[in-house]
Design a protein around this motif. Structure first.
Motif, PDB file in Angstrom:
ATOM      1  N   GLU A 168       0.817  -1.209   0.000  1.00 36.72           N
ATOM      2  CA  GLU A 168       0.000   0.000   0.000  1.00 36.72           C
ATOM      3  C   GLU A 168       0.853   1.263   0.000  1.00 36.72           C
ATOM      4  O   GLU A 168       0.487   2.267  -0.602  1.00 36.72           O
ATOM      5  CB  GLU A 168      -0.935  -0.029   1.208  1.00 36.72           C
ATOM      6  N   HIS A 169       2.016   1.216   0.663  1.00 41.04           N
ATOM      7  CA  HIS A 169       2.918   2.362   0.642  1.00 41.04           C
ATOM      8  C   HIS A 169       3.532   2.516  -0.745  1.00 41.04           C
ATOM      9  O   HIS A 169       3.671   3.626  -1.254  1.00 41.04           O
ATOM     10  CB  HIS A 169       4.017   2.198   1.696  1.00 41.04           C
ATOM     11  N   GLY A 170       3.888   1.390  -1.353  1.00 44.94           N
ATOM     12  CA  GLY A 170       4.453   1.427  -2.695  1.00 44.94           C
ATOM     13  C   GLY A 170       3.480   2.005  -3.710  1.00 44.94           C
ATOM     14  O   GLY A 170       3.885   2.658  -4.673  1.00 44.94           O
ATOM     15  N   ALA A 171       2.191   1.779  -3.494  1.00 45.53           N
ATOM     16  CA  ALA A 171       1.191   2.363  -4.381  1.00 45.53           C
ATOM     17  C   ALA A 171       1.271   3.881  -4.330  1.00 45.53           C
ATOM     18  O   ALA A 171       1.124   4.563  -5.345  1.00 45.53           O
ATOM     19  CB  ALA A 171      -0.199   1.883  -3.980  1.00 45.53           C
ATOM     20  N   GLY A 172       1.524   4.425  -3.147  1.00 44.12           N
ATOM     21  CA  GLY A 172       1.672   5.869  -3.019  1.00 44.12           C
ATOM     22  C   GLY A 172       2.888   6.386  -3.763  1.00 44.12           C
ATOM     23  O   GLY A 172       2.866   7.484  -4.342  1.00 44.12           O
ATOM     24  N   LEU A 173       3.965   5.606  -3.783  1.00 45.31           N
ATOM     25  CA  LEU A 173       5.148   5.994  -4.552  1.00 45.31           C
ATOM     26  C   LEU A 173       4.848   5.966  -6.041  1.00 45.31           C
ATOM     27  O   LEU A 173       5.313   6.828  -6.801  1.00 45.31           O
ATOM     28  CB  LEU A 173       6.312   5.048  -4.229  1.00 45.31           C
ATOM     29  N   LEU A 174       4.063   4.976  -6.467  1.00 43.97           N
ATOM     30  CA  LEU A 174       3.636   4.942  -7.859  1.00 43.97           C
ATOM     31  C   LEU A 174       2.804   6.175  -8.195  1.00 43.97           C
ATOM     32  O   LEU A 174       2.940   6.753  -9.271  1.00 43.97           O
ATOM     33  CB  LEU A 174       2.819   3.679  -8.137  1.00 43.97           C
ATOM     34  N   TYR A 175       1.951   6.584  -7.281  1.00 36.95           N
ATOM     35  CA  TYR A 175       1.149   7.784  -7.497  1.00 36.95           C
ATOM     36  C   TYR A 175       2.041   9.003  -7.723  1.00 36.95           C
ATOM     37  O   TYR A 175       1.788   9.831  -8.601  1.00 36.95           O
ATOM     38  CB  TYR A 175       0.243   8.046  -6.293  1.00 36.95           C
ATOM     39  N   MET A 176       3.089   9.126  -6.908  1.00 37.49           N
ATOM     40  CA  MET A 176       3.989  10.261  -7.064  1.00 37.49           C
ATOM     41  C   MET A 176       4.675  10.226  -8.421  1.00 37.49           C
ATOM     42  O   MET A 176       4.814  11.255  -9.082  1.00 37.49           O
ATOM     43  CB  MET A 176       5.033  10.246  -5.934  1.00 37.49           C
ATOM     44  N   ARG A 177       5.079   9.041  -8.841  1.00 39.33           N
ATOM     45  CA  ARG A 177       5.718   8.918 -10.159  1.00 39.33           C
ATOM     46  C   ARG A 177       4.742   9.267 -11.274  1.00 39.33           C
ATOM     47  O   ARG A 177       5.099   9.934 -12.243  1.00 39.33           O
ATOM     48  CB  ARG A 177       6.258   7.499 -10.349  1.00 39.33           C
ATOM     49  N   MET A 178       3.503   8.827 -11.128  1.00 38.72           N
ATOM     50  CA  MET A 178       2.487   9.155 -12.121  1.00 38.72           C
ATOM     51  C   MET A 178       2.304  10.663 -12.226  1.00 38.72           C
ATOM     52  O   MET A 178       2.230  11.230 -13.322  1.00 38.72           O
ATOM     53  CB  MET A 178       1.160   8.484 -11.755  1.00 38.72           C
ATOM     54  N   ALA A 179       2.206  11.328 -11.084  1.00 39.25           N
ATOM     55  CA  ALA A 179       2.005  12.772 -11.083  1.00 39.25           C
ATOM     56  C   ALA A 179       3.196  13.495 -11.710  1.00 39.25           C
ATOM     57  O   ALA A 179       3.026  14.443 -12.488  1.00 39.25           O
ATOM     58  CB  ALA A 179       1.784  13.267  -9.653  1.00 39.25           C
ATOM     59  N   GLU A 180       4.400  13.048 -11.392  1.00 34.36           N
ATOM     60  CA  GLU A 180       5.593  13.701 -11.931  1.00 34.36           C
ATOM     61  C   GLU A 180       5.734  13.478 -13.426  1.00 34.36           C
ATOM     62  O   GLU A 180       6.229  14.349 -14.145  1.00 34.36           O
ATOM     63  CB  GLU A 180       6.825  13.191 -11.190  1.00 34.36           C
ATOM     64  N   ARG A 181       5.306  12.323 -13.905  1.00 34.46           N
ATOM     65  CA  ARG A 181       5.408  12.026 -15.332  1.00 34.46           C
ATOM     66  C   ARG A 181       4.269  12.639 -16.139  1.00 34.46           C
ATOM     67  O   ARG A 181       4.410  12.867 -17.340  1.00 34.46           O
ATOM     68  CB  ARG A 181       5.420  10.508 -15.542  1.00 34.46           C
ATOM     69  N   GLY A 182       3.148  12.892 -15.506  1.00 34.69           N
ATOM     70  CA  GLY A 182       1.980  13.372 -16.243  1.00 34.69           C
ATOM     71  C   GLY A 182       1.456  14.704 -15.771  1.00 34.69           C
ATOM     72  O   GLY A 182       0.270  14.998 -15.930  1.00 34.69           O
ATOM     73  N   GLY A 183       2.342  15.534 -15.218  1.00 34.15           N
ATOM     74  CA  GLY A 183       1.903  16.793 -14.630  1.00 34.15           C
ATOM     75  C   GLY A 183       1.209  17.731 -15.594  1.00 34.15           C
ATOM     76  O   GLY A 183       0.364  18.534 -15.187  1.00 34.15           O
ATOM     77  N   GLU A 184       1.540  17.627 -16.899  1.00 33.07           N
ATOM     78  CA  GLU A 184       0.921  18.537 -17.864  1.00 33.07           C
ATOM     79  C   GLU A 184      -0.594  18.385 -17.889  1.00 33.07           C
ATOM     80  O   GLU A 184      -1.331  19.362 -18.043  1.00 33.07           O
ATOM     81  CB  GLU A 184       1.478  18.281 -19.271  1.00 33.07           C
TER      82      GLU A 184
END
Length: 266
Positions: A121-137
């Motif tokens: 569940e914590h790793g899912a949050g890290l994935l969320y951060m990566r998603m946001a950083e990669r798709g911020g536009e």
């Protein structure tokens, strides 16, 4: 207050209004709503969006080719804003990424800080951060729409209305000054009808379906507190705040301020 939308076709549809602000008061209702895929909506459900909730804009964070072909809805502008994936306007060079809830994690540029073989569940949050950083536009464009003239009431969705939608809503609520625990509670509310919701989604054509054997399956098919809590913590550690993150991604300061005024009603 019951924030659930009266849309029997959907199980994860709710208003993000009436949430407590850090400095007092609550967010306005009838401004921003969230849900799972609108492919589940009947014509009556679409009519309610238009006439009951007066939605003007729909922000669709799904990848190109994900879900049924988008149909026009009278009186509503539907914006396709893929968080990640191939799209000529924003990120034509990116590998396509669809629903992370379905295990589609290619293109996220993962490195040693996220071991897909041991995502919890914590790793899912890290994935969320990566998603946001990669798709911020896409999130910046969403903010621009919401902050513009006639930008609300608006509805945001992806497939489950949980991951990509959850990140955007968390960012927007953080910018507005919503209490952290209220942001977390809004995210975890998805758990209430999660099993039945996925059963409905999985019956639809052209929907990404997770392989139960995929290493991210257990964590990414849930909406655990630890996932969004980790995202918010890492967001603060890496970027300082949601507002700073969006500014780095290209958001205009005036759009952030306009959004604050709109959702706070001040």
């Amino acid at each position: 207050m019951n924030r659930r939308l009266d849309l029997p076709d959907l199980l994860n549809a709710r208003d993000v209004g009436d949430l407590p602000l850090i400095d007092g008061g609550v967010t306005r209702t009838g401004v921003l709503m969230r849900c799972e895929t609108p492919d589940l909506l009947t014509p009556e459900g679409v009519r309610r969006l238009t006439h009951t909730y007066r939605v003007r804009h729909v922000l669709d964070l799904r990848s190109d080719g994900e879900g049924l072909p988008v149909q026009e809805w009278a009186g509503i502008t539907r914006h396709r804003l893929p968080l990640l994936g191939r799209r000529s306007a924003l990120a034509a060079d990116r590998a396509a990424v669809g629903d992370v809830s379905a295990g589609q994690t290619q293109g996220l540029g993962l490195d040693d800080d996220i071991d897909l073989g041991n995502v919890d569940e914590h790793g899912a949050g890290l994935l969320y951060m990566r998603m946001a950083e990669r798709g911020g536009e896409s999130y910046v464009r969403s903010l621009e729409i919401l902050a513009g003239d006639g930008g609300v009431p608006a509805l945001v969705h992806c497939t489950a209305g949980k991951d990509r939608t959850g990140i955007l809503v968390a960012l927007l609520l953080s910018v507005a000054g919503v209490e952290r625990e209220a942001i977390i509670a809004d995210y975890t509310e998805t758990e209430i009808h999660l099993v039945e919701m996925f059963e409905r989604i999985d019956r639809l054509p052209r929907q990404p379906r997770i392989d139960p054997a995929h290493p991210v399956a257990p964590a990414m098919r849930g909406a655990a507190r630890a996932s969004i809590d980790t995202f918010l913590r890492v967001l603060a550690e890496r970027h300082g705040s949601a507002a700073e993150f969006l500014l780095k991604a290209g958001a205009a300061p005036e759009h952030l301020e306009s959004w604050r005024r709109t959702i706070r009603g001040r």
